[in-house]
Motif scaffolding. Sequence first.
Motif, PDB file in Angstrom:
ATOM      1  N   THR A 103       0.848  -1.205   0.000  1.00 53.53           N
ATOM      2  CA  THR A 103       0.000   0.000   0.000  1.00 53.53           C
ATOM      3  C   THR A 103       0.879   1.248   0.000  1.00 53.53           C
ATOM      4  OG1 THR A 103      -1.656  -1.223   1.255  1.00 53.53           O
ATOM      5  CG2 THR A 103      -1.931   1.169   1.175  1.00 53.53           C
ATOM      6  N   GLN A 104       1.982   1.197   0.761  1.00 53.03           N
ATOM      7  CA  GLN A 104       2.910   2.341   0.800  1.00 53.03           C
ATOM      8  C   GLN A 104       3.475   2.627  -0.595  1.00 53.03           C
ATOM      9  OE1 GLN A 104       5.858   2.626   4.004  1.00 53.03           O
ATOM     10  NE2 GLN A 104       4.757   1.013   5.110  1.00 53.03           N
ATOM     11  N   MET A 105       3.758   1.563  -1.320  1.00 50.93           N
ATOM     12  CA  MET A 105       4.288   1.724  -2.681  1.00 50.93           C
ATOM     13  C   MET A 105       3.240   2.353  -3.605  1.00 50.93           C
ATOM     14  SD  MET A 105       6.440  -1.829  -3.161  1.00 50.93           S
ATOM     15  CE  MET A 105       6.719  -1.570  -4.910  1.00 50.93           C
ATOM     16  N   GLU A 106       1.991   1.922  -3.435  1.00 53.08           N
ATOM     17  CA  GLU A 106       0.889   2.468  -4.252  1.00 53.08           C
ATOM     18  C   GLU A 106       0.677   3.950  -3.939  1.00 53.08           C
ATOM     19  OE1 GLU A 106      -2.642   0.130  -3.772  1.00 53.08           O
ATOM     20  OE2 GLU A 106      -1.698  -1.708  -4.498  1.00 53.08           O
ATOM     21  N   ILE A 107       0.792   4.292  -2.662  1.00 54.93           N
ATOM     22  CA  ILE A 107       0.628   5.699  -2.255  1.00 54.93           C
ATOM     23  C   ILE A 107       1.747   6.536  -2.867  1.00 54.93           C
ATOM     24  CG2 ILE A 107       0.705   7.295  -0.273  1.00 54.93           C
ATOM     25  CD1 ILE A 107      -0.607   4.893   1.345  1.00 54.93           C
ATOM     26  N   ALA A 108       2.980   5.998  -2.815  1.00 58.57           N
ATOM     27  CA  ALA A 108       4.140   6.717  -3.356  1.00 58.57           C
ATOM     28  C   ALA A 108       4.050   6.861  -4.872  1.00 58.57           C
ATOM     29  CB  ALA A 108       5.420   5.991  -2.972  1.00 58.57           C
ATOM     30  N   ALA A 109       3.359   5.924  -5.521  1.00 53.60           N
ATOM     31  CA  ALA A 109       3.214   5.982  -6.986  1.00 53.60           C
ATOM     32  C   ALA A 109       2.274   7.109  -7.410  1.00 53.60           C
ATOM     33  CB  ALA A 109       2.699   4.641  -7.509  1.00 53.60           C
ATOM     34  N   ARG A 110       1.379   7.527  -6.504  1.00 51.95           N
ATOM     35  CA  ARG A 110       0.446   8.647  -6.747  1.00 51.95           C
ATOM     36  C   ARG A 110      -0.440   8.411  -7.973  1.00 51.95           C
ATOM     37  NH1 ARG A 110       5.120  13.342  -6.052  1.00 51.95           N
ATOM     38  NH2 ARG A 110       5.932  12.569  -4.063  1.00 51.95           N
ATOM     39  N   LYS A 111      -0.871   7.159  -8.132  1.00 50.56           N
ATOM     40  CA  LYS A 111      -1.731   6.822  -9.273  1.00 50.56           C
ATOM     41  C   LYS A 111      -3.205   6.746  -8.861  1.00 50.56           C
ATOM     42  CE  LYS A 111       1.615   6.425 -12.249  1.00 50.56           C
ATOM     43  NZ  LYS A 111       1.772   7.487 -13.253  1.00 50.56           N
ATOM     44  N   LYS A 112      -3.439   6.561  -7.565  1.00 55.42           N
ATOM     45  CA  LYS A 112      -4.833   6.565  -7.100  1.00 55.42           C
ATOM     46  C   LYS A 112      -4.906   7.101  -5.664  1.00 55.42           C
ATOM     47  CE  LYS A 112      -4.660   1.561  -6.197  1.00 55.42           C
ATOM     48  NZ  LYS A 112      -5.353   0.279  -6.405  1.00 55.42           N
ATOM     49  N   ILE A 113      -6.075   7.536  -5.311  1.00 48.83           N
ATOM     50  CA  ILE A 113      -6.272   8.102  -3.967  1.00 48.83           C
ATOM     51  C   ILE A 113      -6.634   6.971  -3.017  1.00 48.83           C
ATOM     52  CG2 ILE A 113      -7.735   9.648  -2.570  1.00 48.83           C
ATOM     53  CD1 ILE A 113      -7.908  11.417  -5.173  1.00 48.83           C
ATOM     54  N   LEU A 114      -5.807   6.818  -1.984  1.00 48.51           N
ATOM     55  CA  LEU A 114      -6.007   5.734  -1.015  1.00 48.51           C
ATOM     56  C   LEU A 114      -6.281   6.298   0.375  1.00 48.51           C
ATOM     57  CD1 LEU A 114      -3.067   3.483  -2.233  1.00 48.51           C
ATOM     58  CD2 LEU A 114      -5.499   2.995  -2.544  1.00 48.51           C
ATOM     59  N   THR A 115      -7.018   5.519   1.165  1.00 49.83           N
ATOM     60  CA  THR A 115      -7.343   5.950   2.535  1.00 49.83           C
ATOM     61  C   THR A 115      -6.848   4.929   3.550  1.00 49.83           C
ATOM     62  OG1 THR A 115      -9.523   4.908   2.394  1.00 49.83           O
ATOM     63  CG2 THR A 115      -9.401   7.246   1.837  1.00 49.83           C
ATOM     64  N   ASP A 116      -6.644   5.381   4.747  1.00 55.14           N
ATOM     65  CA  ASP A 116      -6.237   4.516   5.856  1.00 55.14           C
ATOM     66  C   ASP A 116      -7.448   3.682   6.263  1.00 55.14           C
ATOM     67  OD1 ASP A 116      -5.309   3.347   8.143  1.00 55.14           O
ATOM     68  OD2 ASP A 116      -5.097   5.201   9.292  1.00 55.14           O
ATOM     69  N   GLU A 117      -7.291   2.351   6.249  1.00 58.69           N
ATOM     70  CA  GLU A 117      -8.435   1.482   6.547  1.00 58.69           C
ATOM     71  C   GLU A 117      -8.912   1.606   7.998  1.00 58.69           C
ATOM     72  OE1 GLU A 117      -5.777  -2.552   7.470  1.00 58.69           O
ATOM     73  OE2 GLU A 117      -7.220  -2.547   5.823  1.00 58.69           O
ATOM     74  N   HIS A 118      -8.055   2.117   8.884  1.00 55.05           N
ATOM     75  CA  HIS A 118      -8.438   2.246  10.298  1.00 55.05           C
ATOM     76  C   HIS A 118      -9.146   3.568  10.589  1.00 55.05           C
ATOM     77  CE1 HIS A 118      -6.239  -1.381  11.292  1.00 55.05           C
ATOM     78  NE2 HIS A 118      -5.194  -0.900  10.603  1.00 55.05           N
ATOM     79  N   SER A 119      -8.615   4.675  10.058  1.00 57.68           N
ATOM     80  CA  SER A 119      -9.179   5.997  10.375  1.00 57.68           C
ATOM     81  C   SER A 119     -10.013   6.594   9.240  1.00 57.68           C
ATOM     82  CB  SER A 119      -8.043   6.975  10.711  1.00 57.68           C
ATOM     83  OG  SER A 119      -7.252   7.226   9.551  1.00 57.68           O
ATOM     84  N   GLY A 120      -9.850   6.036   8.025  1.00 63.20           N
ATOM     85  CA  GLY A 120     -10.582   6.571   6.872  1.00 63.20           C
ATOM     86  C   GLY A 120      -9.935   7.798   6.264  1.00 63.20           C
ATOM     87  N   ARG A 121      -8.785   8.249   6.831  1.00 67.87           N
ATOM     88  CA  ARG A 121      -8.126   9.454   6.318  1.00 67.87           C
ATOM     89  C   ARG A 121      -7.471   9.197   4.953  1.00 67.87           C
ATOM     90  NH1 ARG A 121      -6.611   9.829  12.069  1.00 67.87           N
ATOM     91  NH2 ARG A 121      -7.427  11.796  12.923  1.00 67.87           N
ATOM     92  N   ILE A 122      -7.411  10.257   4.152  1.00 65.83           N
ATOM     93  CA  ILE A 122      -6.726  10.190   2.844  1.00 65.83           C
ATOM     94  C   ILE A 122      -5.220  10.210   3.100  1.00 65.83           C
ATOM     95  CG2 ILE A 122      -6.360  11.408   0.660  1.00 65.83           C
ATOM     96  CD1 ILE A 122      -9.275  12.602   1.155  1.00 65.83           C
ATOM     97  N   LEU A 123      -4.503   9.355   2.405  1.00 65.94           N
ATOM     98  CA  LEU A 123      -3.060   9.207   2.645  1.00 65.94           C
ATOM     99  C   LEU A 123      -2.230   9.794   1.502  1.00 65.94           C
ATOM    100  CD1 LEU A 123      -3.147   5.512   3.919  1.00 65.94           C
ATOM    101  CD2 LEU A 123      -2.847   7.548   5.341  1.00 65.94           C
ATOM    102  N   VAL A 124      -1.130  10.469   1.889  1.00 63.82           N
ATOM    103  CA  VAL A 124      -0.154  10.954   0.896  1.00 63.82           C
ATOM    104  C   VAL A 124       1.234  10.515   1.347  1.00 63.82           C
ATOM    105  CG1 VAL A 124      -1.537  12.946   0.177  1.00 63.82           C
ATOM    106  CG2 VAL A 124       0.111  13.212   2.043  1.00 63.82           C
ATOM    107  N   ASP A 125       2.133  10.375   0.398  1.00 62.75           N
ATOM    108  CA  ASP A 125       3.497   9.963   0.774  1.00 62.75           C
ATOM    109  C   ASP A 125       4.261  11.136   1.379  1.00 62.75           C
ATOM    110  OD1 ASP A 125       5.518  11.034  -1.565  1.00 62.75           O
ATOM    111  OD2 ASP A 125       3.509  10.597  -2.351  1.00 62.75           O
ATOM    112  N   SER A 126       5.281  10.832   2.133  1.00 67.60           N
ATOM    113  CA  SER A 126       6.010  11.860   2.890  1.00 67.60           C
ATOM    114  C   SER A 126       6.738  12.852   1.997  1.00 67.60           C
ATOM    115  CB  SER A 126       7.003  11.212   3.870  1.00 67.60           C
ATOM    116  OG  SER A 126       7.914  10.392   3.157  1.00 67.60           O
ATOM    117  N   VAL A 127       7.205  12.389   0.821  1.00 69.00           N
ATOM    118  CA  VAL A 127       7.928  13.287  -0.098  1.00 69.00           C
ATOM    119  C   VAL A 127       6.971  14.353  -0.627  1.00 69.00           C
ATOM    120  CG1 VAL A 127       9.221  13.446  -2.268  1.00 69.00           C
ATOM    121  CG2 VAL A 127       9.596  11.493  -0.743  1.00 69.00           C
TER     122      VAL A 127
END
Length: 259
Positions: free
Chosen positions: A219-243
Amino acid sequence: MANTKELSVEDKLKAIYALQLIDSKIDEIRNVRGELPLEVEDLEDEVAGLSTRLEKLKTDLEVIETQIKDKKNAIDDHKASIKKYTEQQKNVRNNREFNSLTKEIEFQELEIQLAEKHIKEMKASIEHKKEVVAQTKERLEAKQTHLKHKKAELSDIMSETEKEENFLTEKSAEYRGKIEARLLEAYDRIRTSVRNGLAVVSIERGASAGSFFTIPPQTQMEIAARKKILTDEHSGRILVDSVLADEVKEEMDNIFATI
C-alpha cells in the motif's frame, strides 16, 4: 470547475493536502480564541438577564410604594368615617341607632387594623426587595466588569488574527475550487468525523501520521506511486506519501510567510 477533472491524481493529492494545511492553520487560529466568543455571549445574556431583573424589582418597589400610599389614604378615610359616626352617635334617638353606629365604628377600626397590617407587611417586602436589588446590582456590576475584560481580550485576539484568518479563508476557498466535488465531500466528511480535523495525513515511519497502525508495504508503494487516492483502513483518512507532503508543506510555508 471544468479544469478539476483534468488534474492528475498527483495534482489532486497535492491540492487536497495543501487545503488540509490551510484549514489546519485556520483551526489553530480558532483554537486560540477557544471558548472566548461563547463566554462573551453567555456573559452578555447574563448581563441582559440581570438588567431585566433589576428593572422588574424597581417596578415592583414602585408598585408597593403606591399600594402603601393607597392604604394610608384608606386609613385616613376610615378615621374620617369613625369621626363622623362618633358625632352621629351624639344625636341618636334610640339604642338601635347607637348600636348600628357602634358597629360601623368597629368595622372602620378593623379596616384600619387590617390596612396597618398590610402596610407593615409591604414595608417588610420593600426592605427584602431592597436587599435583593443591592445584591443584583452588585452581581450585575461584577458581570459587566467581567464582560468588559472578556470583550477586550476577544477584541485583541481578533485584531491580531483577523488579517491572517481572512487570508487563509480566501486561500482555502481558492484550493477548494481546484478539487473535484466528490473528493471535496469526502474530505469534509472525514474532517468533521475526526477529533483533530485531519482528513489528509502523510506516511511517517510506515504508519499514517498520528496513528500506530502500520501501512502494508504494498500500500505504501501504491501511495508513493500517486496513481490513485487511497485511505487509511483504520481511520478513513486520505493518505499521501512523505515526499509529496514535504514538497507541499514547503510551498505552503512560503505562502504563509507572506501573511
